[in-house]
Scaffold this motif. Structure first.
Motif, PDB file in Angstrom:
ATOM      1  N   PRO A 105      65.385  34.727  78.532  1.00  0.00           N
ATOM      2  CA  PRO A 105      64.830  35.538  77.443  1.00  0.00           C
ATOM      3  C   PRO A 105      65.749  36.687  77.063  1.00  0.00           C
ATOM      4  N   THR A 106      65.623  37.107  75.817  1.00  0.00           N
ATOM      5  CA  THR A 106      66.273  38.325  75.361  1.00  0.00           C
ATOM      6  C   THR A 106      65.196  39.402  75.230  1.00  0.00           C
ATOM      7  N   ALA A 107      65.606  40.560  74.763  1.00  0.00           N
ATOM      8  CA  ALA A 107      64.654  41.670  74.601  1.00  0.00           C
ATOM      9  C   ALA A 107      63.541  41.303  73.621  1.00  0.00           C
ATOM     10  N   LYS A 108      63.821  40.407  72.677  1.00  0.00           N
ATOM     11  CA  LYS A 108      62.814  40.018  71.679  1.00  0.00           C
ATOM     12  C   LYS A 108      61.559  39.449  72.353  1.00  0.00           C
ATOM     13  N   THR A 109      61.742  38.442  73.210  1.00  0.00           N
ATOM     14  CA  THR A 109      60.601  37.816  73.878  1.00  0.00           C
ATOM     15  C   THR A 109      60.017  38.733  74.942  1.00  0.00           C
ATOM     16  N   PHE A 110      60.880  39.400  75.678  1.00  0.00           N
ATOM     17  CA  PHE A 110      60.436  40.310  76.737  1.00  0.00           C
ATOM     18  C   PHE A 110      59.560  41.417  76.158  1.00  0.00           C
ATOM     19  N   ASN A 111      59.999  42.004  75.053  1.00  0.00           N
ATOM     20  CA  ASN A 111      59.239  43.092  74.435  1.00  0.00           C
ATOM     21  C   ASN A 111      57.925  42.593  73.852  1.00  0.00           C
ATOM     22  N   PHE A 112      57.919  41.353  73.359  1.00  0.00           N
ATOM     23  CA  PHE A 112      56.660  40.798  72.837  1.00  0.00           C
ATOM     24  C   PHE A 112      55.610  40.737  73.940  1.00  0.00           C
ATOM     25  N   VAL A 113      56.013  40.287  75.119  1.00  0.00           N
ATOM     26  CA  VAL A 113      55.071  40.196  76.236  1.00  0.00           C
ATOM     27  C   VAL A 113      54.606  41.591  76.651  1.00  0.00           C
ATOM     28  N   LEU A 114      55.528  42.549  76.701  1.00  0.00           N
ATOM     29  CA  LEU A 114      55.147  43.922  77.041  1.00  0.00           C
ATOM     30  C   LEU A 114      54.126  44.467  76.041  1.00  0.00           C
ATOM     31  N   ASN A 115      54.392  44.243  74.757  1.00  0.00           N
ATOM     32  CA  ASN A 115      53.480  44.738  73.721  1.00  0.00           C
ATOM     33  C   ASN A 115      52.130  44.037  73.798  1.00  0.00           C
ATOM     34  N   LEU A 116      52.151  42.770  74.178  1.00  0.00           N
ATOM     35  CA  LEU A 116      50.911  42.028  74.359  1.00  0.00           C
ATOM     36  C   LEU A 116      50.066  42.651  75.469  1.00  0.00           C
ATOM     37  N   LEU A 117      50.719  43.058  76.531  1.00  0.00           N
ATOM     38  CA  LEU A 117      50.020  43.695  77.644  1.00  0.00           C
ATOM     39  C   LEU A 117      49.442  45.044  77.233  1.00  0.00           C
ATOM     40  N   VAL A 118      50.193  45.781  76.423  1.00  0.00           N
ATOM     41  CA  VAL A 118      49.692  47.075  75.937  1.00  0.00           C
ATOM     42  C   VAL A 118      48.485  46.860  75.029  1.00  0.00           C
ATOM     43  N   SER A 119      48.590  45.882  74.128  1.00  0.00           N
ATOM     44  CA  SER A 119      47.513  45.619  73.172  1.00  0.00           C
ATOM     45  C   SER A 119      46.228  45.188  73.872  1.00  0.00           C
ATOM     46  N   THR A 120      46.376  44.469  74.985  1.00  0.00           N
ATOM     47  CA  THR A 120      45.199  44.002  75.727  1.00  0.00           C
ATOM     48  C   THR A 120      44.819  44.955  76.869  1.00  0.00           C
ATOM     49  N   LYS A 121      45.500  46.110  76.883  1.00  0.00           N
ATOM     50  CA  LYS A 121      45.194  47.182  77.849  1.00  0.00           C
ATOM     51  C   LYS A 121      45.316  46.747  79.307  1.00  0.00           C
ATOM     52  N   GLN A 122      46.274  45.867  79.574  1.00  0.00           N
ATOM     53  CA  GLN A 122      46.527  45.452  80.959  1.00  0.00           C
ATOM     54  C   GLN A 122      47.648  46.329  81.531  1.00  0.00           C
ATOM     55  N   PHE A 123      47.321  47.606  81.677  1.00  0.00           N
ATOM     56  CA  PHE A 123      48.327  48.596  82.032  1.00  0.00           C
ATOM     57  C   PHE A 123      48.891  48.394  83.436  1.00  0.00           C
ATOM     58  N   ASP A 124      48.091  47.853  84.338  1.00  0.00           N
ATOM     59  CA  ASP A 124      48.556  47.693  85.718  1.00  0.00           C
ATOM     60  C   ASP A 124      49.686  46.676  85.843  1.00  0.00           C
ATOM     61  N   ILE A 125      49.759  45.739  84.890  1.00  0.00           N
ATOM     62  CA  ILE A 125      50.764  44.677  84.965  1.00  0.00           C
ATOM     63  C   ILE A 125      52.045  45.073  84.243  1.00  0.00           C
ATOM     64  N   ILE A 126      51.953  46.044  83.328  1.00  0.00           N
ATOM     65  CA  ILE A 126      53.099  46.392  82.487  1.00  0.00           C
ATOM     66  C   ILE A 126      54.298  46.812  83.337  1.00  0.00           C
ATOM     67  N   HIS A 127      54.070  47.670  84.314  1.00  0.00           N
ATOM     68  CA  HIS A 127      55.182  48.170  85.127  1.00  0.00           C
ATOM     69  C   HIS A 127      55.842  47.038  85.904  1.00  0.00           C
ATOM     70  N   GLU A 128      55.043  46.122  86.403  1.00  0.00           N
ATOM     71  CA  GLU A 128      55.581  44.982  87.150  1.00  0.00           C
ATOM     72  C   GLU A 128      56.491  44.127  86.271  1.00  0.00           C
ATOM     73  N   VAL A 129      56.044  43.865  85.041  1.00  0.00           N
ATOM     74  CA  VAL A 129      56.856  43.071  84.116  1.00  0.00           C
ATOM     75  C   VAL A 129      58.119  43.832  83.730  1.00  0.00           C
ATOM     76  N   TYR A 130      57.979  45.121  83.477  1.00  0.00           N
ATOM     77  CA  TYR A 130      59.136  45.943  83.102  1.00  0.00           C
ATOM     78  C   TYR A 130      60.199  45.930  84.194  1.00  0.00           C
ATOM     79  N   MET A 131      59.781  46.039  85.432  1.00  0.00           N
ATOM     80  CA  MET A 131      60.731  46.075  86.543  1.00  0.00           C
ATOM     81  C   MET A 131      61.436  44.735  86.755  1.00  0.00           C
ATOM     82  N   SER A 132      60.928  43.676  86.145  1.00  0.00           N
ATOM     83  CA  SER A 132      61.550  42.351  86.298  1.00  0.00           C
ATOM     84  C   SER A 132      62.623  42.082  85.239  1.00  0.00           C
ATOM     85  N   ALA A 133      62.915  43.084  84.408  1.00  0.00           N
ATOM     86  CA  ALA A 133      63.868  42.874  83.316  1.00  0.00           C
ATOM     87  C   ALA A 133      65.233  42.417  83.830  1.00  0.00           C
ATOM     88  N   SER A 134      65.758  43.087  84.841  1.00  0.00           N
ATOM     89  CA  SER A 134      67.079  42.734  85.357  1.00  0.00           C
ATOM     90  C   SER A 134      67.079  41.333  85.961  1.00  0.00           C
TER      91      SER A 134
END
Length: 397
Positions: free
Chosen positions: A154-183
């Motif tokens: 994935p590039t930032a395009k798909t990665f950011n879509f998933v992050l925004n999806l988590l924000v929109s659905t208020k799944q805040f506990d998972i956002i940090h975990e996904v963010y830390m998996s970027a590398s």
């Protein structure tokens, strides 16, 4: 001479894995070939079918839910050469039928067949379907992490879509975990990604943490932009921290970032909610001096402010200017305006507002008519009568 049916059986024996996989797929059509697949005669078609021809067959399916059964039949042909276009049209058909389990079966088939390379756009489409159509956010996350298994990163395009999806659905506990998996996924963090995190933090009210995230921008080689500051201002306004919001505006401008109409709308809305209408009107003049044209949202906030403070004659004048600028007041604006003018027995103003309401496509409800009738017949010296034909702009027969 070997019959055609015998040849098909021999082909199936020569490819036991493909036959076994087809047998285990969950198909919504348990009665064999659907009417769609029968009409195309896929198995009995003697000529070589190109992949583009097969794609057209799927595009013309009348019953989207038969796509998986038809794919099973196509896969038995010797000329079966699946590619991204074929998988995409099948998945889109299944999404149209809301057969999301079927999409998961197709994804398993792709991994099993390993017959073609898939682009990021393919997975982006699947993730969008899982997130926006199916409401299966966990599947969207799983698909993101499975992309390397399909030899696609994935590039930032798909990665950011998933992050925004988590924000929109208020799944805040998972956002940090996904963010830390970027590398791990080979994704390079960009400004958009950090803005999404700030949006999530503001959404849950963690303004101090959101501000701390500003320090993360230079560490990632990024610069905050207009959206960064506008999101933070919105969060501050929601917490009635207007002075800090204006301080952020000054900081933004000192860094060479010019506010836009949305930025000013956020601040005007915040002032209006605190009853600071005059400051909101001053900010409206200021945005014009800076070359920002007000939009309907800007006017609506000022109008609501006038209505909130029960300045109904001033609100009527402002509504007139608003309409002349091409902006349409909301139904609630008309409702509040008519109620306030009726309470003050300003019948002529009620007449004007009612006509504007109808001209802009709104229809007064029974409660409004009761208020208007009580106002008209209240015995006030300024009372005048007007007919329904006049209100609706219809000429009597």
């Amino acid at each position: 001479m070997i019959s055609r049916s015998t040849a098909i059986r021999l082909t199936s024996i020569q490819h036991p894995k493909k036959l076994l996989f087809t047998f285990h797929l969950r198909s919504p059509c348990s009665s064999g070939l659907s009417q769609d697949s029968d009409s195309h005669g896929i198995l009995s078609h003697k000529d070589w079918l190109s992949t583009n021809e097969v794609v057209k067959i799927f595009q013309t399916l009348k019953e989207p839910n038969t796509a998986l059964a038809v794919l099973n039949q196509v896969s038995k042909r010797k000329d079966y050469r699946p590619n991204e276009a074929l998988y995409t049209v099948v998945i889109n058909k299944l999404a149209l039928a809301k057969n999301f389990d079927g999409i998961e079966d197709v994804m398993k088939r792709i991994k099993f067949e390993s017959s073609c390379r898939l682009s990021e756009d393919f997975f982006y489409n699947v993730i969008k379907i899982y997130g926006n159509v199916a409401g299966r956010v966990n599947w969207a996350i799983k698909t993101l992490f499975d992309m390397p298994k399909y030899n696609c990163w994935p590039t930032a395009k798909t990665f950011n879509f998933v992050l925004n999806l988590l924000v929109s659905t208020k799944q805040f506990d998972i956002i940090h975990e996904v963010y830390m998996s970027a590398s791990k996924l080979g994704v390079e963090i960009d400004t958009c990604c950090l803005n999404i995190l700030i949006k999530g933090l503001c959404g849950r009210g963690d303004m101090d943490v959101a501000f701390n995230l500003l320090d993360e921008f230079p560490k990632q080689g990024c610069l905050p932009n207009l959206r960064t500051y506008s999101t933070l201002m919105h969060g501050l306004c929601d917490q009635n921290r207007m002075e800090e919001a204006f301080g952020l505006l000054e900081r933004m401008e000192s860094e060479g970032i010019d506010p836009d109409t949305i930025t000013f709308n956020i601040l005007i809305s915040g002032l209006r909610k605190q009853g600071r209408l005059e400051e909101g009107i001053e900010l409206l003049h200021r945005m014009r001096l800076k070359g920002c044209d007000p939009n309907p949202g800007t006017y609506q906030e000022i109008l609501y402010g006038l209505l909130d403070t029960k300045k109904f004659p001033e609100a009527k004048c402002f509504m007139n200017k608003m309409i002349l600028e091409g902006a349409s007041p909301s139904f609630d604006s008309y409702k509040l305006m008519i109620k306030g003018l009726c309470n003050q027995n300003l019948v002529e103003d009620v007449d004007w507002v009612l006509k504007q309401m109808v001209r802009h496509g709104f229809r007064p409800r029974m409660g409004m008519w009761r208020q208007i009738i009580q106002c008209v017949f209240s015995g006030h010296p300024s009372t005048t009568c007007f007919s329904c034909e006049e209100i609706l702009g219809n000429k009597p027969a």
